[in-house]
Motif scaffolding. Structure first.
Motif, PDB file in Angstrom:
ATOM      1  N   HIS A 264     -29.309 -21.410 -29.566  1.00 26.19           N
ATOM      2  CA  HIS A 264     -29.738 -21.378 -30.962  1.00 26.19           C
ATOM      3  C   HIS A 264     -31.216 -21.000 -31.124  1.00 26.19           C
ATOM      4  CE1 HIS A 264     -25.949 -22.697 -32.440  1.00 26.19           C
ATOM      5  NE2 HIS A 264     -26.016 -23.915 -31.961  1.00 26.19           N
ATOM      6  N   GLY A 265     -31.901 -20.694 -30.012  1.00 25.68           N
ATOM      7  CA  GLY A 265     -33.277 -20.238 -30.101  1.00 25.68           C
ATOM      8  C   GLY A 265     -34.319 -21.334 -30.113  1.00 25.68           C
ATOM      9  N   ALA A 266     -33.943 -22.562 -29.811  1.00 29.57           N
ATOM     10  CA  ALA A 266     -34.907 -23.664 -29.754  1.00 29.57           C
ATOM     11  C   ALA A 266     -35.667 -23.620 -28.429  1.00 29.57           C
ATOM     12  CB  ALA A 266     -34.191 -25.002 -29.895  1.00 29.57           C
ATOM     13  N   GLU A 267     -36.886 -24.187 -28.429  1.00 29.33           N
ATOM     14  CA  GLU A 267     -37.669 -24.354 -27.201  1.00 29.33           C
ATOM     15  C   GLU A 267     -37.475 -25.775 -26.702  1.00 29.33           C
ATOM     16  OE1 GLU A 267     -41.768 -23.372 -27.417  1.00 29.33           O
ATOM     17  OE2 GLU A 267     -41.441 -21.437 -28.389  1.00 29.33           O
ATOM     18  N   ILE A 268     -37.001 -25.921 -25.470  1.00 31.79           N
ATOM     19  CA  ILE A 268     -36.743 -27.236 -24.892  1.00 31.79           C
ATOM     20  C   ILE A 268     -37.716 -27.483 -23.745  1.00 31.79           C
ATOM     21  CG2 ILE A 268     -35.063 -28.690 -23.707  1.00 31.79           C
ATOM     22  CD1 ILE A 268     -34.361 -28.187 -26.605  1.00 31.79           C
ATOM     23  N   TRP A 269     -38.472 -28.575 -23.879  1.00 30.75           N
ATOM     24  CA  TRP A 269     -39.435 -28.986 -22.856  1.00 30.75           C
ATOM     25  C   TRP A 269     -38.898 -30.253 -22.191  1.00 30.75           C
ATOM     26  CZ3 TRP A 269     -44.286 -26.324 -22.492  1.00 30.75           C
ATOM     27  CH2 TRP A 269     -44.457 -25.334 -23.463  1.00 30.75           C
ATOM     28  N   PRO A 270     -38.401 -30.164 -20.960  1.00 35.23           N
ATOM     29  CA  PRO A 270     -37.875 -31.359 -20.296  1.00 35.23           C
ATOM     30  C   PRO A 270     -39.004 -32.300 -19.886  1.00 35.23           C
ATOM     31  CG  PRO A 270     -37.907 -29.528 -18.765  1.00 35.23           C
ATOM     32  CD  PRO A 270     -38.324 -28.972 -20.101  1.00 35.23           C
ATOM     33  N   PHE A 271     -38.721 -33.591 -19.922  1.00 36.92           N
ATOM     34  CA  PHE A 271     -39.718 -34.592 -19.543  1.00 36.92           C
ATOM     35  C   PHE A 271     -38.999 -35.741 -18.866  1.00 36.92           C
ATOM     36  CE2 PHE A 271     -42.876 -37.975 -20.242  1.00 36.92           C
ATOM     37  CZ  PHE A 271     -44.036 -37.309 -19.846  1.00 36.92           C
ATOM     38  N   ARG A 272     -39.625 -36.271 -17.828  1.00 36.70           N
ATOM     39  CA  ARG A 272     -38.963 -37.338 -17.073  1.00 36.70           C
ATOM     40  C   ARG A 272     -38.761 -38.574 -17.958  1.00 36.70           C
ATOM     41  NH1 ARG A 272     -41.795 -40.839 -18.439  1.00 36.70           N
ATOM     42  NH2 ARG A 272     -43.991 -41.159 -17.951  1.00 36.70           N
ATOM     43  N   PRO A 273     -37.656 -39.300 -17.766  1.00 40.03           N
ATOM     44  CA  PRO A 273     -37.403 -40.503 -18.556  1.00 40.03           C
ATOM     45  C   PRO A 273     -38.332 -41.630 -18.109  1.00 40.03           C
ATOM     46  CG  PRO A 273     -35.738 -40.243 -16.856  1.00 40.03           C
ATOM     47  CD  PRO A 273     -36.602 -39.020 -16.794  1.00 40.03           C
ATOM     48  N   PRO A 274     -38.462 -42.692 -18.923  1.00 44.20           N
ATOM     49  CA  PRO A 274     -37.740 -42.954 -20.172  1.00 44.20           C
ATOM     50  C   PRO A 274     -38.475 -42.362 -21.380  1.00 44.20           C
ATOM     51  CG  PRO A 274     -39.061 -44.855 -19.635  1.00 44.20           C
ATOM     52  CD  PRO A 274     -39.267 -43.869 -18.510  1.00 44.20           C
ATOM     53  N   VAL A 275     -37.857 -42.520 -22.557  1.00 45.35           N
ATOM     54  CA  VAL A 275     -38.526 -42.150 -23.806  1.00 45.35           C
ATOM     55  C   VAL A 275     -39.530 -43.252 -24.119  1.00 45.35           C
ATOM     56  CG1 VAL A 275     -38.243 -41.669 -26.257  1.00 45.35           C
ATOM     57  CG2 VAL A 275     -36.499 -40.908 -24.631  1.00 45.35           C
ATOM     58  N   ASP A 276     -40.783 -43.033 -23.715  1.00 44.62           N
ATOM     59  CA  ASP A 276     -41.810 -44.067 -23.856  1.00 44.62           C
ATOM     60  C   ASP A 276     -43.041 -43.478 -24.542  1.00 44.62           C
ATOM     61  OD1 ASP A 276     -42.848 -42.431 -21.902  1.00 44.62           O
ATOM     62  OD2 ASP A 276     -42.738 -43.917 -20.295  1.00 44.62           O
TER      63      ASP A 276
ATOM     64  N   ARG B  72     -41.116 -25.038 -20.036  1.00 44.67           N
ATOM     65  CA  ARG B  72     -40.052 -25.056 -21.045  1.00 44.67           C
ATOM     66  C   ARG B  72     -38.905 -24.168 -20.610  1.00 44.67           C
ATOM     67  NH1 ARG B  72     -39.711 -20.544 -24.529  1.00 44.67           N
ATOM     68  NH2 ARG B  72     -41.369 -19.010 -24.186  1.00 44.67           N
ATOM     69  N   PHE B  73     -37.755 -24.367 -21.227  1.00 49.57           N
ATOM     70  CA  PHE B  73     -36.603 -23.540 -20.925  1.00 49.57           C
ATOM     71  C   PHE B  73     -36.542 -22.335 -21.862  1.00 49.57           C
ATOM     72  CE2 PHE B  73     -34.925 -27.527 -19.019  1.00 49.57           C
ATOM     73  CZ  PHE B  73     -34.704 -27.026 -17.755  1.00 49.57           C
ATOM     74  N   ALA B  74     -36.449 -21.149 -21.250  1.00 52.56           N
ATOM     75  CA  ALA B  74     -36.265 -19.901 -21.963  1.00 52.56           C
ATOM     76  C   ALA B  74     -34.982 -19.265 -21.459  1.00 52.56           C
ATOM     77  CB  ALA B  74     -37.453 -18.972 -21.736  1.00 52.56           C
ATOM     78  N   ASP B  75     -34.494 -18.253 -22.166  1.00 54.16           N
ATOM     79  CA  ASP B  75     -33.274 -17.573 -21.740  1.00 54.16           C
ATOM     80  C   ASP B  75     -33.607 -16.532 -20.677  1.00 54.16           C
ATOM     81  OD1 ASP B  75     -30.793 -16.461 -21.467  1.00 54.16           O
ATOM     82  OD2 ASP B  75     -30.736 -15.539 -23.464  1.00 54.16           O
ATOM     83  N   ALA B  76     -33.011 -16.676 -19.504  1.00 53.26           N
ATOM     84  CA  ALA B  76     -33.253 -15.728 -18.405  1.00 53.26           C
ATOM     85  C   ALA B  76     -32.786 -14.326 -18.755  1.00 53.26           C
ATOM     86  CB  ALA B  76     -32.559 -16.203 -17.141  1.00 53.26           C
ATOM     87  N   ASN B  77     -31.884 -14.208 -19.735  1.00 47.43           N
ATOM     88  CA  ASN B  77     -31.353 -12.907 -20.129  1.00 47.43           C
ATOM     89  C   ASN B  77     -32.150 -12.257 -21.240  1.00 47.43           C
ATOM     90  OD1 ASN B  77     -29.170 -13.080 -18.312  1.00 47.43           O
ATOM     91  ND2 ASN B  77     -28.060 -14.375 -19.753  1.00 47.43           N
ATOM     92  N   GLY B  78     -33.226 -12.919 -21.663  1.00 48.20           N
ATOM     93  CA  GLY B  78     -34.026 -12.368 -22.759  1.00 48.20           C
ATOM     94  C   GLY B  78     -34.089 -13.331 -23.911  1.00 48.20           C
TER      95      GLY B  78
END
Length: 258
Positions: free
Chosen positions: A48-60, A248-254
């Motif tokens: 859907h075109g969102a930018e996702i930044w992974p972060f280690r748990p927990p949500v603190d 962050r996660f981007a689409d490897a296909n563009g």
């Protein structure tokens, strides 16, 4: 080389955080598989075109501060999102309206495995939703980078593990997702990878049924997330391949579609 590992083979499978670290130490391309639900959520959000930044748990507080620095929304757990609103680990909480928006996503299993392998030549996110697409991207990267591939099914954590017990609880949904991806990868496969492929191929037309009635599937269903389980068990409906770039996660296909 350790004689008891899978190093002689180009295509391998390793479980959980320890497996992700092993793959990183080898310098392999890594595919993280957490079907219910980190991988499926990342794939859907990037689709859907969102930018996702992974972060280690927990949500603190540290996670909240990280999200604030990025001017991003901190993704909550399903229960918290139900109470307070906003996005959650449910992939269905992301829609085309999220195009261009930033999110920080913590996950006990998926994000933890990403953290272990964040410095590999390429880190991809795979699920049943994008199995063929992620395999094709990994095959291309394997040729370009001259690197082997490790698929990492994340599994779950036992909530009541005792001291000195291994907390990893292998999840069949991740094993089946890993098997589907492995079956499409090119190169010599370890016995562990071959057995994983065998499990996927043996599931046949029952794959969605097995995910539905797995321990993880039943846990989500009992909490009212039946639609998540049905959605995450669908195969090859997404063409995006999330790859970790600059945190962050981007689409490897563009550029991802909206």
């Amino acid at each position: 080389m350790s004689w008891f590992d899978q190093s002689p083979y180009e295509i391998k499978v390793e479980w959980g955080e320890r497996g992700a670290r092993e793959a990183a130490n080898r310098g392999d391309i890594v595919i993280i598989v957490d079907v219910l639900s980190f991988s499926s959520t990342v794939v859907t959000a990037v689709e859907h075109g969102a930018e996702i930044w992974p972060f280690r748990p927990p949500v603190d507080e540290e996670a909240k501060a990280y999200a604030e620095r990025l001017r991003a929304e901190l993704v909550l757990g399903r229960a918290e999102a139900q109470r307070f609103g906003g996005h959650s680990l449910s992939p269905l909480s992301f829609t085309p309206a999220d195009h261009g928006r930033r999110y920080v996503l913590c996950s006990l299993n998926g994000a933890s495995c990403v953290r272990m392998a964040e410095r590999v030549p390429a880190l991809l996110v795979g699920s049943l939703l994008n199995a063929s697409a992620v395999a094709a991207a990994a095959n291309r990267l394997k040729r370009e980078l001259n690197a082997n591939i490790t698929v990492v099914p994340c599994g779950e954590k036992w909530p009541d593990a005792r001291e000195n017990e291994n907390r990893l609880r292998p999840g069949i949904e991740d094993y089946l997702g890993a098997g589907m991806i492995l079956s499409r990868l090119e190169g010599s496969k370890s016995p562990e990878a071959e057995v994983c492929i065998g499990a996927y191929e043996a599931s046949g037309t029952k794959l969605a049924e097995l995910v539905w009635d797995s321990a993880s599937g039943r846990e989500l269903r009992e909490k009212g997330f039946e639609q998540d389980v049905l959605y995450c068990a669908r195969t090859d409906i997404c063409s995006v391949v999330p790859v970790l770039r600059g945190g962050r996660f981007a689409d490897a296909n563009g550029e991802a579609g909206g």
